[in-house]
Design a protein around this motif. Structure first.
Motif, mmCIF file in Angstrom:
data_model
loop_
_atom_site.group_PDB
_atom_site.id
_atom_site.type_symbol
_atom_site.label_atom_id
_atom_site.label_comp_id
_atom_site.label_asym_id
_atom_site.label_seq_id
_atom_site.Cartn_x
_atom_site.Cartn_y
_atom_site.Cartn_z
ATOM 1 N N ASP A 1 57.407 16.007 45.981
ATOM 2 C CA ASP A 1 58.690 15.747 45.332
ATOM 3 C C ASP A 1 58.864 14.251 45.074
ATOM 4 O O ASP A 1 58.517 13.408 45.921
ATOM 5 C CB ASP A 1 59.818 16.263 46.241
ATOM 6 C CG ASP A 1 61.189 16.052 45.629
ATOM 7 O OD1 ASP A 1 61.366 16.402 44.453
ATOM 8 O OD2 ASP A 1 62.069 15.521 46.333
ATOM 9 N N GLU A 2 59.393 13.914 43.892
ATOM 10 C CA GLU A 2 59.567 12.511 43.503
ATOM 11 C C GLU A 2 60.385 11.732 44.528
ATOM 12 O O GLU A 2 60.092 10.574 44.832
ATOM 13 C CB GLU A 2 60.262 12.441 42.132
ATOM 14 C CG GLU A 2 59.403 12.919 40.978
ATOM 15 C CD GLU A 2 58.476 11.839 40.458
ATOM 16 O OE1 GLU A 2 58.253 10.836 41.174
ATOM 17 O OE2 GLU A 2 57.960 12.012 39.341
ATOM 18 N N LEU A 3 61.423 12.366 45.081
ATOM 19 C CA LEU A 3 62.302 11.687 46.027
ATOM 20 C C LEU A 3 61.921 11.951 47.475
ATOM 21 O O LEU A 3 62.539 11.400 48.389
ATOM 22 C CB LEU A 3 63.756 12.128 45.792
ATOM 23 C CG LEU A 3 64.309 11.858 44.384
ATOM 24 C CD1 LEU A 3 65.730 12.415 44.268
ATOM 25 C CD2 LEU A 3 64.296 10.360 44.086
ATOM 26 N N GLY A 4 60.925 12.797 47.697
ATOM 27 C CA GLY A 4 60.499 13.099 49.053
ATOM 28 C C GLY A 4 61.491 13.946 49.827
ATOM 29 O O GLY A 4 61.472 13.968 51.062
ATOM 30 N N VAL A 5 62.372 14.653 49.112
ATOM 31 C CA VAL A 5 63.414 15.448 49.764
ATOM 32 C C VAL A 5 63.024 16.922 49.836
ATOM 33 O O VAL A 5 63.089 17.550 50.891
ATOM 34 C CB VAL A 5 64.755 15.299 49.008
ATOM 35 C CG1 VAL A 5 65.819 16.175 49.658
ATOM 36 C CG2 VAL A 5 65.191 13.844 48.979
ATOM 37 N N LYS A 6 62.604 17.492 48.707
ATOM 38 C CA LYS A 6 62.235 18.901 48.644
ATOM 39 C C LYS A 6 60.784 19.085 49.097
ATOM 40 O O LYS A 6 59.982 18.157 49.041
ATOM 41 C CB LYS A 6 62.387 19.422 47.218
ATOM 42 C CG LYS A 6 63.808 19.384 46.692
ATOM 43 C CD LYS A 6 63.840 19.909 45.253
ATOM 44 C CE LYS A 6 65.256 19.860 44.692
ATOM 45 N NZ LYS A 6 65.279 20.339 43.275
ATOM 46 N N PRO A 7 60.433 20.293 49.531
ATOM 47 C CA PRO A 7 59.028 20.559 49.896
ATOM 48 C C PRO A 7 58.104 20.366 48.700
ATOM 49 O O PRO A 7 58.500 20.579 47.542
ATOM 50 C CB PRO A 7 59.045 22.028 50.344
ATOM 51 C CG PRO A 7 60.465 22.299 50.720
ATOM 52 C CD PRO A 7 61.303 21.458 49.801
ATOM 53 N N GLY A 8 56.879 19.968 48.973
ATOM 54 C CA GLY A 8 55.872 19.870 47.926
ATOM 55 C C GLY A 8 55.422 21.264 47.506
ATOM 56 O O GLY A 8 55.498 22.220 48.285
ATOM 57 N N ILE A 9 54.955 21.371 46.271
ATOM 58 C CA ILE A 9 54.456 22.638 45.738
ATOM 59 C C ILE A 9 52.951 22.526 45.562
ATOM 60 O O ILE A 9 52.457 21.565 44.970
ATOM 61 C CB ILE A 9 55.124 22.962 44.385
ATOM 62 C CG1 ILE A 9 56.637 23.122 44.576
ATOM 63 C CG2 ILE A 9 54.534 24.223 43.774
ATOM 64 C CD1 ILE A 9 57.401 23.247 43.278
ATOM 65 N N GLY A 10 52.211 23.505 46.082
ATOM 66 C CA GLY A 10 50.756 23.441 46.028
ATOM 67 C C GLY A 10 50.125 24.613 45.314
ATOM 68 O O GLY A 10 50.680 25.712 45.295
ATOM 69 N N SER A 11 48.983 24.363 44.709
ATOM 70 C CA SER A 11 48.149 25.412 44.121
ATOM 71 C C SER A 11 46.742 25.238 44.660
ATOM 72 O O SER A 11 46.254 24.105 44.781
ATOM 73 C CB SER A 11 48.117 25.325 42.592
ATOM 74 O OG SER A 11 49.278 25.886 42.025
ATOM 75 N N ALA A 12 46.099 26.361 44.979
ATOM 76 C CA ALA A 12 44.759 26.312 45.564
ATOM 77 C C ALA A 12 43.813 27.208 44.784
ATOM 78 O O ALA A 12 44.213 28.261 44.275
ATOM 79 C CB ALA A 12 44.813 26.739 47.020
#
Length: 587
Positions: free
Chosen positions: A392-403
């Motif tokens: 997240d740009e602001l470091g607030v929301k969880p990151g989203i990942g693809s594998a």
């Protein structure tokens, strides 16, 4: 690290017998045998691939109940909404049923969730909104088979729910008016590999039978179904389901339909991508041109416009949408390349990728709709499981990942082993998604790599190239390659034949070509026969090949190039190496 070449063994006597009995070239005889066509009399059936060999739609589990319910809803003028998915398969499936019901005069609309805001599949908020707007029946396409709580919500809202899907099912099935799925428990449909658009095509066909009052549909509905085959072909190729059995028939005849009379939106997109210069469309045209553009719309949150492109009858609107979606694809491609460059830089900064059992990369602001593509490219390049995380740009929301995975490594099991580090995850063995708090990324990287180290052998970290047959260039006549093209459509489960030739020489220095000089062109020679070879996206090979200054072994896919009315054999280069004078190609 170079790829390991594995040439498929063959019985020369058996190939010779098949060649004589089936009346095909030696290379084609070998390829038919390798694809499981072991009876010469069956070769004609395989090569002809008649549309009449499609199974009656009533055989597909759940279709009869669903078709009856939909036909009643159309007759009673109840509001029907097609609930789609945001990828090319979901868009084409949505368009097939929407076009079908419009033809029958239904009160019908469609809804496609926004990938970036709504996520995949049915969701409670969307169902509430659709019910509030007057929907009485919801027909899902390419989603819904795992939506147990959402099905309960639909029932609470008084919505009649028809689920059509092809994805994996959970332990519990949703309660709905009808479930249409080729692998429904307790049923025995002969082919479970249909995609969402293939399932939608079968349902549309069954609805048309009911509207016609007969197994043989009315002429205007037959015309519609032939057009729907083209949409189903796009969904089938783009969803990378096996191009065998019914899928091969759908794509073969769908391509013919698209080539002869595409709907306005696709006609405009075909023109913009310059595919109209070809006499006929191929499965590769879908895989590398049409499919990615539709998927780009979904990835960038514009799937509704993708469905509109496939359903509009306005030439003006079709042109406008095609141009917009074409530009979206350029934006997606630009994002793709920038993230790929950033990821490769990160890999170099962390050391030698060959020493790592897996790659877990994270970047702030990486577009969540594109990281899956980049993960796939990196997994192919480095032959390692790859996880890409958009922080997240602001470091607030969880990151989203693809594998994305490699053969033999189960991503879902790996994420399950790391579950305490994750906010959530889902997927299957080859591809998966996740959400993770930024503070957990380093711990997750360590645990994921530890799991990979224990479950990926050193040998499996070297990519293997499975080659159909070794052949001298002299066997690649235009007539032979024309026969080879009858094995099409090519794709998952029925790949374009991969051949190799030993000891070819360069005619002249390789040269870079194409937009951004990303591709490679060269001429090779063997026993006074010269052929052109191209390698897409492999411009970096130019200096390496020129420096080799020695005969080469090449692995390639032969194609027919058509330019200004002239047809010639061309090689699409997949791999190369300095020729081993004292070792067999399979070594």
């Amino acid at each position: 690290m170079g790829k390991r070449w594995r040439v498929r063994p063959h019985d020369a006597d058996r190939v010779a017998y098949f060649e004589r009995s089936a009346g095909v070239a030696p290379l084609v005889a070998h390829l038919l045998l390798s694809r499981g066509v072991v009876d010469p009399s069956a070769a004609k059936t395989f090569l002809e691939a008649k549309l009449g060999d499609l199974r009656d739609p009533g055989e597909l589990p759940g279709v009869n109940t669903a078709a009856d319910r939909v036909h009643e809803a159309v007759r009673d003028k109840r509001r029907i909404v097609i609930y789609g998915d945001y990828d090319a398969d979901g868009m084409t499936a949505t368009a097939i049923l929407y076009n079908c019901l419009q033809l029958l005069g239904a009160d019908v609309g469609y809804y496609v969730p926004n990938r970036l805001e709504d996520g995949y599949g049915l969701n409670h908020d969307a169902l509430e909104t659709l019910a509030r707007r007057g929907a009485k029946m919801i027909i899902t396409v390419d989603c819904g088979i795992a939506s147990v709580s959402e099905a309960e919500k639909a029932r609470e809202l008084g919505l009649e729910l028809i689920i059509t899907d092809h994805h994996e099912m959970g332990e519990r099935l949703p309660e709905a008016a009808a479930l249409v799925h080729p692998r429904l428990p307790g049923t025995h449909y002969p082919f479970g590999g249909l995609c969402g658009a293939g399932v939608a095509l079968k349902l549309a066909w069954a609805i048309c039978q009911r509207a016609s009052g007969a197994q043989r549909v009315a002429p205007r509905m037959r015309e519609f179904l032939l057009s729907a085959l083209g949409l189903a072909a796009i969904g089938t190729v783009a969803d990378v389901v096996p191009l065998i059995d019914e899928n091969r028939l759908i794509v073969r005849h769908g391509l013919a339909s698209l080539s002869a009379k595409p709907p306005p939106g696709l006609a405009a997109l075909i023109q913009i991508t310059k595919l109209d210069r070809n006499p006929t469309l191929s499965s590769e045209d879908i895989a590398f041109s049409l499919g990615p553009r539709l998927n780009a719309a979904g990835r960038l949150g514009q799937a509704q416009l993708g469905v509109e492109l496939l359903t509009t009858q306005s030439q003006e609107r079709a042109q406008s949408l095609a141009e917009y979606i074409h530009e979206l694809n350029k934006s997606r491609d630009s994002l793709d390349r920038s993230i790929l460059l950033a990821a490769r830089k990160q890999i170099k900064e962390h050391g030698d990728a060959d020493d790592e059992p897996a790659l877990v990369l994270a970047g702030r602001g990486w577009h969540a709709g594109v990281i899956g593509i980049v993960a796939g490219r990196l997994a192919e390049r480095y032959h390692r499981p790859v996880v890409m995380i958009s922080l997240d740009e602001l470091g607030v929301k969880p990151g989203i990942g693809s594998a994305r995975s490699i053969p033999g490594f189960n991503l879902y099991d790996a994420l399950t082993a790391c579950a305490p580090r994750l906010v959530g995850y889902g997927g299957h063995a080859a591809a998966a998604g996740l959400r993770i708090d930024e503070a957990e990324v380093e711990g997750f990287r360590a645990e994921f790599c530890e799991f990979a180290a224990a479950n990926v052998t050193a040998e499996s970290r070297v990519a293997s190239l499975h080659i159909d047959v070794e052949a001298p260039l002299s066997q690649l006549t235009l007539r032979t390659i024309e026969q080879m093209e009858q094995l099409a459509p090519f794709g998952e489960g029925n790949p374009r034949p991969l051949l190799c030739t030993s000891g070819v020489e360069l005619v002249d220095a390789p040269r870079r070509m194409g937009e951004g000089a990303r591709h490679l062109s060269l001429k090779v020679r063997q026993q006074n026969l010269n052929l052109r070879a191209v390698a897409f996206g492999k411009a970096e090979w130019a200096e390496e090949i020129e420096k080799a200054a020695a005969p080469l072994d090449i692995a390639y896919r032969p194609v027919i190039n058509q330019f200004r009315g002239r047809r010639s054999v061309e090689l699409h280069l997949v791999d190369w190496r300095v020729a081993k004078q004292d070792a067999p190609v399979g070594a």
